[in-house]
Design a protein around this motif. Structure first.
Motif, PDB file in Angstrom:
ATOM      1  N   GLU A  76       8.494   4.388  -1.912  1.00 30.80           N
ATOM      2  CA  GLU A  76       9.540   3.759  -2.712  1.00 30.80           C
ATOM      3  C   GLU A  76      10.462   2.912  -1.835  1.00 30.80           C
ATOM      4  OE1 GLU A  76       9.941   3.544  -5.904  1.00 30.80           O
ATOM      5  OE2 GLU A  76       8.095   4.685  -6.244  1.00 30.80           O
ATOM      6  N   THR A  77      10.765   3.416  -0.641  1.00 38.07           N
ATOM      7  CA  THR A  77      11.612   2.653   0.290  1.00 38.07           C
ATOM      8  C   THR A  77      10.943   1.342   0.675  1.00 38.07           C
ATOM      9  OG1 THR A  77      12.556   4.696   1.186  1.00 38.07           O
ATOM     10  CG2 THR A  77      12.782   2.706   2.518  1.00 38.07           C
ATOM     11  N   LEU A  78       9.644   1.403   0.959  1.00 36.40           N
ATOM     12  CA  LEU A  78       8.899   0.201   1.322  1.00 36.40           C
ATOM     13  C   LEU A  78       8.865  -0.794   0.163  1.00 36.40           C
ATOM     14  CD1 LEU A  78       7.163  -1.319   3.353  1.00 36.40           C
ATOM     15  CD2 LEU A  78       5.167  -0.065   2.500  1.00 36.40           C
ATOM     16  N   ARG A  79       8.672  -0.286  -1.054  1.00 37.73           N
ATOM     17  CA  ARG A  79       8.637  -1.159  -2.225  1.00 37.73           C
ATOM     18  C   ARG A  79       9.999  -1.839  -2.430  1.00 37.73           C
ATOM     19  NH1 ARG A  79       4.457  -0.091  -5.971  1.00 37.73           N
ATOM     20  NH2 ARG A  79       5.832  -0.523  -7.717  1.00 37.73           N
ATOM     21  N   GLN A  80      11.070  -1.053  -2.218  1.00 37.78           N
ATOM     22  CA  GLN A  80      12.410  -1.597  -2.386  1.00 37.78           C
ATOM     23  C   GLN A  80      12.696  -2.668  -1.331  1.00 37.78           C
ATOM     24  OE1 GLN A  80      14.318  -0.870  -4.961  1.00 37.78           O
ATOM     25  NE2 GLN A  80      15.875  -2.331  -4.307  1.00 37.78           N
ATOM     26  N   GLN A  81      12.278  -2.405  -0.092  1.00 36.45           N
ATOM     27  CA  GLN A  81      12.459  -3.387   0.975  1.00 36.45           C
ATOM     28  C   GLN A  81      11.671  -4.659   0.685  1.00 36.45           C
ATOM     29  OE1 GLN A  81      11.295  -1.264   4.498  1.00 36.45           O
ATOM     30  NE2 GLN A  81      13.291  -0.232   4.726  1.00 36.45           N
ATOM     31  N   THR A  82      10.500  -4.488   0.115  1.00 33.09           N
ATOM     32  CA  THR A  82       9.682  -5.649  -0.235  1.00 33.09           C
ATOM     33  C   THR A  82      10.364  -6.486  -1.305  1.00 33.09           C
ATOM     34  OG1 THR A  82       7.666  -4.407   0.285  1.00 33.09           O
ATOM     35  CG2 THR A  82       7.430  -6.387  -1.084  1.00 33.09           C
ATOM     36  N   ASN A  92       0.833  -1.205   0.000  1.00 30.01           N
ATOM     37  CA  ASN A  92       0.000   0.000   0.000  1.00 30.01           C
ATOM     38  C   ASN A  92       0.866   1.252   0.000  1.00 30.01           C
ATOM     39  OD1 ASN A  92      -2.435  -1.481   0.131  1.00 30.01           O
ATOM     40  ND2 ASN A  92      -2.182  -1.732   2.344  1.00 30.01           N
ATOM     41  N   ASP A  93       0.283   2.333  -0.570  1.00 29.24           N
ATOM     42  CA  ASP A  93       0.998   3.601  -0.549  1.00 29.24           C
ATOM     43  C   ASP A  93       1.163   4.078   0.888  1.00 29.24           C
ATOM     44  OD1 ASP A  93       1.114   3.575  -3.270  1.00 29.24           O
ATOM     45  OD2 ASP A  93      -0.705   4.776  -3.543  1.00 29.24           O
ATOM     46  N   VAL A  94       2.260   4.735   1.130  1.00 31.14           N
ATOM     47  CA  VAL A  94       2.554   5.231   2.476  1.00 31.14           C
ATOM     48  C   VAL A  94       2.056   6.674   2.593  1.00 31.14           C
ATOM     49  CG1 VAL A  94       4.373   5.726   4.147  1.00 31.14           C
ATOM     50  CG2 VAL A  94       4.562   3.718   2.653  1.00 31.14           C
ATOM     51  N   TYR A  95       1.210   6.940   3.623  1.00 33.75           N
ATOM     52  CA  TYR A  95       0.710   8.291   3.908  1.00 33.75           C
ATOM     53  C   TYR A  95       1.260   8.704   5.265  1.00 33.75           C
ATOM     54  CZ  TYR A  95      -2.552   7.945   0.018  1.00 33.75           C
ATOM     55  OH  TYR A  95      -3.089   7.828  -1.227  1.00 33.75           O
ATOM     56  N   SER A  96       1.865   9.879   5.286  1.00 37.02           N
ATOM     57  CA  SER A  96       2.514  10.351   6.507  1.00 37.02           C
ATOM     58  C   SER A  96       1.690  11.462   7.161  1.00 37.02           C
ATOM     59  CB  SER A  96       3.920  10.882   6.193  1.00 37.02           C
ATOM     60  OG  SER A  96       4.700   9.856   5.626  1.00 37.02           O
ATOM     61  N   LEU A  97       1.632  11.444   8.477  1.00 35.12           N
ATOM     62  CA  LEU A  97       0.932  12.463   9.264  1.00 35.12           C
ATOM     63  C   LEU A  97       1.827  13.679   9.419  1.00 35.12           C
ATOM     64  CD1 LEU A  97      -1.370  13.437  11.141  1.00 35.12           C
ATOM     65  CD2 LEU A  97      -0.196  12.239  13.005  1.00 35.12           C
ATOM     66  N   ASN A  98       1.306  14.848   8.976  1.00 32.14           N
ATOM     67  CA  ASN A  98       2.055  16.093   9.090  1.00 32.14           C
ATOM     68  C   ASN A  98       1.550  16.850  10.314  1.00 32.14           C
ATOM     69  OD1 ASN A  98       3.349  18.535   8.789  1.00 32.14           O
ATOM     70  ND2 ASN A  98       3.076  18.625   6.562  1.00 32.14           N
ATOM     71  N   ARG A  99       2.280  16.756  11.390  1.00 29.22           N
ATOM     72  CA  ARG A  99       1.849  17.366  12.647  1.00 29.22           C
ATOM     73  C   ARG A  99       1.959  18.898  12.620  1.00 29.22           C
ATOM     74  NH1 ARG A  99       0.802  13.527  16.221  1.00 29.22           N
ATOM     75  NH2 ARG A  99       1.735  11.439  15.927  1.00 29.22           N
ATOM     76  N   GLU A 100       2.747  19.406  11.737  1.00 28.69           N
ATOM     77  CA  GLU A 100       2.875  20.865  11.643  1.00 28.69           C
ATOM     78  C   GLU A 100       1.567  21.512  11.183  1.00 28.69           C
ATOM     79  OE1 GLU A 100       6.099  21.835   9.147  1.00 28.69           O
ATOM     80  OE2 GLU A 100       7.643  21.044  10.501  1.00 28.69           O
ATOM     81  N   ILE A 101       0.787  20.798  10.371  1.00 31.45           N
ATOM     82  CA  ILE A 101      -0.491  21.353   9.882  1.00 31.45           C
ATOM     83  C   ILE A 101      -1.431  21.626  11.054  1.00 31.45           C
ATOM     84  CG2 ILE A 101      -2.547  20.817   8.525  1.00 31.45           C
ATOM     85  CD1 ILE A 101      -0.743  19.316   6.586  1.00 31.45           C
ATOM     86  N   ALA A 102      -1.512  20.663  11.999  1.00 33.88           N
ATOM     87  CA  ALA A 102      -2.379  20.848  13.168  1.00 33.88           C
ATOM     88  C   ALA A 102      -1.960  22.083  13.954  1.00 33.88           C
ATOM     89  CB  ALA A 102      -2.326  19.604  14.046  1.00 33.88           C
TER      90      ALA A 102
END
Length: 717
Positions: free
Chosen positions: A232-238, A81-91
């Motif tokens: 991309e990092t996750l895909r490469q690790q996979t 799955n695509d990786v979605y990151s939480l941006n805490r600066e937005i909050a």
């Protein structure tokens, strides 16, 4: 046998020419290639796509199935799955924005209050609500003024300062709680509704509550975004985590009676069992292995520090033994077609190693064992999935090395059969170790069969060695134990000649033989060779027997009437005359060398001093033996024993102390005269030799009881 020896002699002479040496190596290479060709030749299978397999096929090699690996990786990537990151600066930014709006409203209230105080107005305010709203909007950005409704601004400017502070805290708390969680684009509405529900439960008045809700909903936005780098990092690790799909050596690709689908057919092509037209790699590999083997053999003989004649003789002998072993190995391997998987263990693995160890060199026998183990692992590969049968290779290597080590400890050819029995025990241990390591299921009959073939291999190795030794020794002129025993027979023509013509010399030779044999055995030299050499070492005295003191029975010494130089020439000649006589009778070279070298270049002191007494200054070199000096331990010990026996025999009733002093003086004189410089006798060995001479002579010259005379009998006589 003489004809064969002549032919082999011609071959040895031809090997001195580079062309014929190269030809011999080519013959060895051809024999090896021919013997192993069928074992590396790829098996041709008549298998067709979308048909039933007529036999079970195993992979001959381990190879990666790249198509299957790639397919496996694609399937794994599809599950990533695509990786979605939480941006805490937005909050934090949205909280700051909301705080800024409330703070701006408070500032408007404060500014309005200051205006009232300055104008001292008590009835109606100077600034209308709309004016205050406009002031508030000017403090904000266009985004806020467009997104927020006018009612929200009105509620903010109409509220009291304390109420705004409470509303601000409630709104910020709700925003912080909602946006601390991941909010995707599809979850924004849900998050806004959650915030609205939280503010609704507060105690704010209705207008201010509505404003707080609108501000909160405005502040809540998406805080989770697609992270391309992390994805991309996750895909490469996979991809890296996916192990390559390999077809292992020995793995069943298709079983008999199974349908050959496209996937199986592709695997058969991949392991190379279908493509037999262009399968030249195994033959290239075999050629390279043979080149390595021949290079090792060439390097060994090139580095040998021995005479050229002996080197060529050893090369020819090694080649014959090696080819013989390969032929036996190939014949034994033919029985593999009867499904005798253990037939490789019957091969007499130690035979060649024992022969080469006895006839040539221990290091060469180790090299031979390594080479024959490599060849055996290839020739006995039927029934295995790969090119090499490592179990048989290890077995041959261990058996050959065991034979070399055991025989070196025995150091006698008569112990060859005993060495074969010990090799059999080693073979049994090695086979059992290999069986246990494979962790297979074996019956008692299997164990018994393997033990039987191990015994046969060891015993046949010793039997073949004993049987072939005389042939090689006679063909290559190698002095064997049996030949030495034949030469020691008193009925030999030359020994009968010595006995009948020079009985004193014969007795002297026997005494010297006893001394030399015991001394050689004491230091690990060849005692039998020394004994037989002693029997013949003075054969030259049969030419002029009366000129040697041990043969002068009741006759005048002829040297009393001869000049010292003439006497010296006669005495010196017996060494060269003896060598010539032995050569004429085709005696072994070792015996001839002992006869020629036993006096070395020693000085005939008696005649030399006699010449000097006559008033003439004699030259020392005119009274020395022509040599050469002793080249071997046996020749050196025979020479010392010859001098010791003659010197002790000339003593009248010698004591043990006198014998010991005489022996050590003779050895010391030989050392100082340089007579032992060209043999490899050590000082420690010379001390052992001296001790052996002393013990032997003590037994010969021991004191005897003097029996009393019978006076009555004497009187009657």
């Amino acid at each position: 046998m003489d004809k064969l020896q002549k032919h082999l002699g011609k071959l040895r002479n031809l090997l001195e020419i580079t062309f014929f040496r190269v030809l011999l190596y080519l013959i060895l290479g051809f024999v090896l290639f021919t013997a192993m060709y069928s074992n590396v030749k790829p098996e041709k299978l008549d298998l067709r796509k979308l048909e039933v397999a007529e036999q079970t096929v195993r992979s001959p090699i381990t190879v990666e199935d790249k198509d299957s690996t790639e397919r496996k990786r694609k399937e794994a990537l599809e599950e990533v799955n695509d990786v979605y990151s939480l941006n805490r600066e937005i909050a934090q930014n949205r909280i700051d924005l909301t705080t800024s709006i409330f703070q701006s409203a408070i500032e408007v209230i404060d500014e309005t209050k200051e205006t009232y105080e300055k104008a001292d107005v008590t009835e109606s305010p100077i600034l209308s609500i709309q004016e205050r709203v406009e002031i508030l909007k000017r403090k904000l950005t266009d985004n806020e003024t467009k997104e927020l409704t006018n009612q929200t601004f009105i509620a903010l400017v109409q509220a009291k300062k304390g109420e705004l502070t409470i509303a601000k805290d409630i709104t910020i708390t709700a925003i912080n709680e909602v946006m601390s969680k991941k909010i995707s684009a599809s979850d924004v509405v849900l998050a806004k509704n959650q915030l609205e529900e939280q503010i609704k439960s507060s105690s704010l008045n209705s207008s201010l509550k509505s404003s707080a809700i609108e501000l909160g909903r405005y502040a809540v936005v998406q805080n989770v975004f697609y992270d391309q780098e992390a994805t991309e990092t996750l895909r490469q690790q996979t991809i890296e985590g996916i192990e390559p799909v390999r077809i292992l050596q020995g793995q069943i690709i298709v079983e008999e009676g199974k349908f050959v689908d496209q996937h199986i057919y592709r695997q058969l092509e991949l392991v190379g069992v279908l493509d037999s037209k262009n399968a030249i790699q195994p033959f290239i590999g075999l050629t390279l292995v043979i080149l390595i083997v021949l290079s090792a053999i060439y390097y060994f003989f090139y580095e040998q520090r021995i005479p050229t004649e002996a080197k060529q003789s050893n090369l020819l002998l090694f080649s014959i033994i090696f080819i013989l072993a390969i032929v036996i190995m190939k014949i034994v391997s033919l029985f593999q077609q009867f499904d005798y998987a253990e037939i490789g263990y019957v091969f007499p693995a130690a035979m060649g190693a024992l022969l080469i160890k006895i006839l040539m060199d221990e290091k060469l026998s180790i090299l031979y064992t390594i080479i024959i183990a490599i060849c055996g692992s290839t020739i006995f590969n039927q029934g295995t999935a790969g090119t090499f049968n490592m179990a048989v290779g290890i077995y041959i290597l261990c058996s050959g090395i065991a034979g070399i080590l055991i025989l070196s400890r025995q150091n006698h050819r008569s112990k060859i059969l005993k060495a074969g029995l010990l090799v059999s025990l080693v073979n049994i241990v090695v086979i059992l170790a290999l069986m246990f390591l494979q962790n297979g299921q074996y019956s008692g009959l299997d164990y018994g069969l393997y033990i039987l073939v191990a015994l046969v291999s060891g015993i046949s190795s010793s039997v073949l060695t004993i049987g072939l030794l005389p042939f090689f020794e006679a063909s290559f002129g190698i002095l064997s134990t049996m030949r030495l025993i034949e030469l020691s027979n008193p009925n030999h023509p030359l020994l009968r000649k010595i006995l009948t013509e020079t009985p004193g010399t014969y007795h002297h030779s026997v005494m010297v033989a006893n001394l030399a044999d015991a001394a050689c055995e004491a230091i690990g030299a060849n005692g039998l060779l020394a004994r037989v050499g002693c029997y013949y070492h003075d054969i030259g005295k049969t030419k002029r027997p009366q000129f040697f003191i041990e043969n002068q029975m009741n006759i005048e010494n002829p040297h009393d009437r001869l000049p010292p130089q003439t006497s010296a020439n006669i005495i010196v000649a017996h060494a060269t005359d003896g060598a010539e006589m032995l050569k004429k009778h085709r005696m072994p070279k070792e015996i001839i060398d002992i006869a020629e070298q036993h006096h070395g270049t020693t000085l005939l002191k008696f005649f030399y001093h006699k010449a000097n007494k006559n008033g003439k200054e004699a030259k020392e070199e005119d009274y020395r033996y022509p040599g050469p000096r002793a080249q071997t331990k046996e020749a050196a010990i025979v020479g010392i024993a010859d001098s010791v026996e003659a010197a002790v025999r000339s003593m009248s009733q010698p004591t043990a102390e006198q014998i010991e002093s005489l022996i050590r003086n003779i050895i010391s004189d030989r050392l100082q005269d340089g007579q032992l410089n060209e043999c490899d006798l050590t000082l420690k060995e010379l001390d052992i030799v001296a001790h052996s001479f002393i013990e032997t002579l003590k037994g010969i010259f021991h004191s005897r009881i003097e029996y009393p005379k019978n006076d009555k009998v004497e009187g009657e006589k």
